[in-house]
Design a protein around this motif. Structure first.
Motif, PDB file in Angstrom:
ATOM      1  N   LYS A   1      -6.228  12.139   0.557  1.00 25.96           N
ATOM      2  CA  LYS A   1      -5.550  11.790  -0.277  1.00 25.96           C
ATOM      3  C   LYS A   1      -5.314  10.398  -0.184  1.00 25.96           C
ATOM      4  O   LYS A   1      -5.222   9.885   1.126  1.00 25.96           O
ATOM      5  N   MET A   2      -5.395   9.210  -1.118  1.00 27.30           N
ATOM      6  CA  MET A   2      -5.176   7.829  -0.759  1.00 27.30           C
ATOM      7  C   MET A   2      -3.614   7.732  -1.421  1.00 27.30           C
ATOM      8  O   MET A   2      -3.299   7.870  -2.482  1.00 27.30           O
ATOM      9  N   VAL A   3      -2.895   6.873  -0.442  1.00 25.41           N
ATOM     10  CA  VAL A   3      -1.555   6.699  -0.643  1.00 25.41           C
ATOM     11  C   VAL A   3      -1.328   5.306  -0.464  1.00 25.41           C
ATOM     12  O   VAL A   3      -1.734   4.688   0.314  1.00 25.41           O
ATOM     13  N   LYS A   4      -0.452   4.797  -1.483  1.00 24.60           N
ATOM     14  CA  LYS A   4      -0.144   3.207  -1.285  1.00 24.60           C
ATOM     15  C   LYS A   4       1.231   3.231  -0.760  1.00 24.60           C
ATOM     16  O   LYS A   4       2.159   3.817  -1.019  1.00 24.60           O
ATOM     17  N   SER A   5       1.298   2.266   0.192  1.00 29.84           N
ATOM     18  CA  SER A   5       2.218   1.924   0.892  1.00 29.84           C
ATOM     19  C   SER A   5       3.471   1.205   0.251  1.00 29.84           C
ATOM     20  O   SER A   5       3.118   0.196  -0.248  1.00 29.84           O
ATOM     21  N   PRO A   6       4.869   1.595   0.080  1.00 27.92           N
ATOM     22  CA  PRO A   6       5.731   0.715  -0.930  1.00 27.92           C
ATOM     23  C   PRO A   6       6.058  -0.498   0.038  1.00 27.92           C
ATOM     24  O   PRO A   6       6.442  -1.374  -0.697  1.00 27.92           O
ATOM     25  N   LYS A   7       6.016  -0.446   1.423  1.00 28.59           N
ATOM     26  CA  LYS A   7       6.241  -1.898   1.902  1.00 28.59           C
ATOM     27  C   LYS A   7       5.309  -2.949   1.830  1.00 28.59           C
ATOM     28  O   LYS A   7       5.541  -3.921   1.460  1.00 28.59           O
ATOM     29  N   SER A   8       4.120  -2.487   2.086  1.00 29.28           N
ATOM     30  CA  SER A   8       2.916  -3.755   2.335  1.00 29.28           C
ATOM     31  C   SER A   8       2.264  -3.593   1.003  1.00 29.28           C
ATOM     32  O   SER A   8       1.459  -4.717   0.605  1.00 29.28           O
ATOM     33  N   GLY A   9       2.385  -2.460   0.288  1.00 33.23           N
ATOM     34  CA  GLY A   9       1.164  -2.520  -0.986  1.00 33.23           C
ATOM     35  C   GLY A   9      -0.305  -1.950  -0.466  1.00 33.23           C
ATOM     36  O   GLY A   9      -0.927  -1.906  -1.171  1.00 33.23           O
ATOM     37  N   ALA A  10      -0.633  -1.853   0.740  1.00 32.92           N
ATOM     38  CA  ALA A  10      -1.819  -1.458   1.156  1.00 32.92           C
ATOM     39  C   ALA A  10      -2.119   0.060   0.888  1.00 32.92           C
ATOM     40  O   ALA A  10      -1.109   0.858   0.798  1.00 32.92           O
ATOM     41  N   TYR A  11      -3.150   0.446   0.907  1.00 37.02           N
ATOM     42  CA  TYR A  11      -3.378   2.266   0.687  1.00 37.02           C
ATOM     43  C   TYR A  11      -4.103   2.424   2.193  1.00 37.02           C
ATOM     44  O   TYR A  11      -4.584   1.872   2.836  1.00 37.02           O
ATOM     45  N   THR A  12      -3.524   3.759   2.470  1.00 40.34           N
ATOM     46  CA  THR A  12      -3.910   4.603   3.514  1.00 40.34           C
ATOM     47  C   THR A  12      -4.338   5.726   3.108  1.00 40.34           C
ATOM     48  O   THR A  12      -4.253   6.297   1.914  1.00 40.34           O
ATOM     49  N   PHE A  13      -5.215   6.503   4.068  1.00 37.37           N
ATOM     50  CA  PHE A  13      -5.679   7.815   3.807  1.00 37.37           C
ATOM     51  C   PHE A  13      -4.804   8.880   4.469  1.00 37.37           C
ATOM     52  O   PHE A  13      -4.625   8.688   5.829  1.00 37.37           O
ATOM     53  N   VAL A  14      -4.437   9.950   3.805  1.00 34.60           N
ATOM     54  CA  VAL A  14      -3.614  11.035   4.440  1.00 34.60           C
ATOM     55  C   VAL A  14      -4.836  12.270   4.485  1.00 34.60           C
ATOM     56  O   VAL A  14      -5.165  12.531   3.275  1.00 34.60           O
ATOM     57  N   GLU A  15      -4.900  12.796   5.550  1.00 38.28           N
ATOM     58  CA  GLU A  15      -5.992  13.736   5.549  1.00 38.28           C
ATOM     59  C   GLU A  15      -5.115  14.969   6.167  1.00 38.28           C
ATOM     60  O   GLU A  15      -4.021  14.989   6.839  1.00 38.28           O
ATOM     61  N   THR A  16      -5.449  16.332   5.757  1.00 39.39           N
ATOM     62  CA  THR A  16      -4.777  17.575   6.051  1.00 39.39           C
ATOM     63  C   THR A  16      -5.691  18.669   6.056  1.00 39.39           C
ATOM     64  O   THR A  16      -6.864  18.549   5.081  1.00 39.39           O
ATOM     65  N   ILE A  17      -5.798  19.510   6.690  1.00 38.39           N
ATOM     66  CA  ILE A  17      -6.673  20.836   6.577  1.00 38.39           C
ATOM     67  C   ILE A  17      -5.518  21.953   6.285  1.00 38.39           C
ATOM     68  O   ILE A  17      -4.479  22.336   7.043  1.00 38.39           O
ATOM     69  N   ILE A  18      -5.641  22.427   5.204  1.00 37.49           N
ATOM     70  CA  ILE A  18      -4.875  23.461   4.355  1.00 37.49           C
ATOM     71  C   ILE A  18      -5.683  24.631   3.868  1.00 37.49           C
ATOM     72  O   ILE A  18      -6.999  24.526   3.476  1.00 37.49           O
ATOM     73  N   ASP A  19      -5.288  25.577   3.327  1.00 35.40           N
ATOM     74  CA  ASP A  19      -5.577  26.808   2.570  1.00 35.40           C
ATOM     75  C   ASP A  19      -5.947  26.170   1.344  1.00 35.40           C
ATOM     76  O   ASP A  19      -5.481  25.358   0.489  1.00 35.40           O
ATOM     77  N   PRO A  20      -7.415  26.677   0.822  1.00 33.07           N
ATOM     78  CA  PRO A  20      -7.941  26.078  -0.483  1.00 33.07           C
ATOM     79  C   PRO A  20      -7.083  26.233  -1.668  1.00 33.07           C
ATOM     80  O   PRO A  20      -7.175  25.260  -2.505  1.00 33.07           O
TER      81      PRO A  20
END
Length: 50
Positions: free
Chosen positions: A21-40
């Motif tokens: 998932k791509m998430v926008k940082s509230p402080k800098s406004g830059a986008y980061t990617f959050v990866e996780t391995i979960i149940d479908p």
């Protein structure tokens, strides 16, 4: 924007999926990617959560 990987991961006979998932940082406004391995069945909830 978010995307799901189609490939499933096998770990001790339990099926898992990797969600990115791509998430926008509230402080800098830059986008980061959050990866996780979960149940479908929980992927949609992970992507809907802000």
């Amino acid at each position: 924007m978010a995307k799901k990987t189609v490939a499933s991961l096998q770990t001790s006979s339990k099926r898992l999926s990797k969600a990115i998932k791509m998430v926008k940082s509230p402080k800098s406004g830059a986008y980061t990617f959050v990866e996780t391995i979960i149940d479908p069945s929980k992927v949609d909830a992970f992507l809907a959560k802000k």
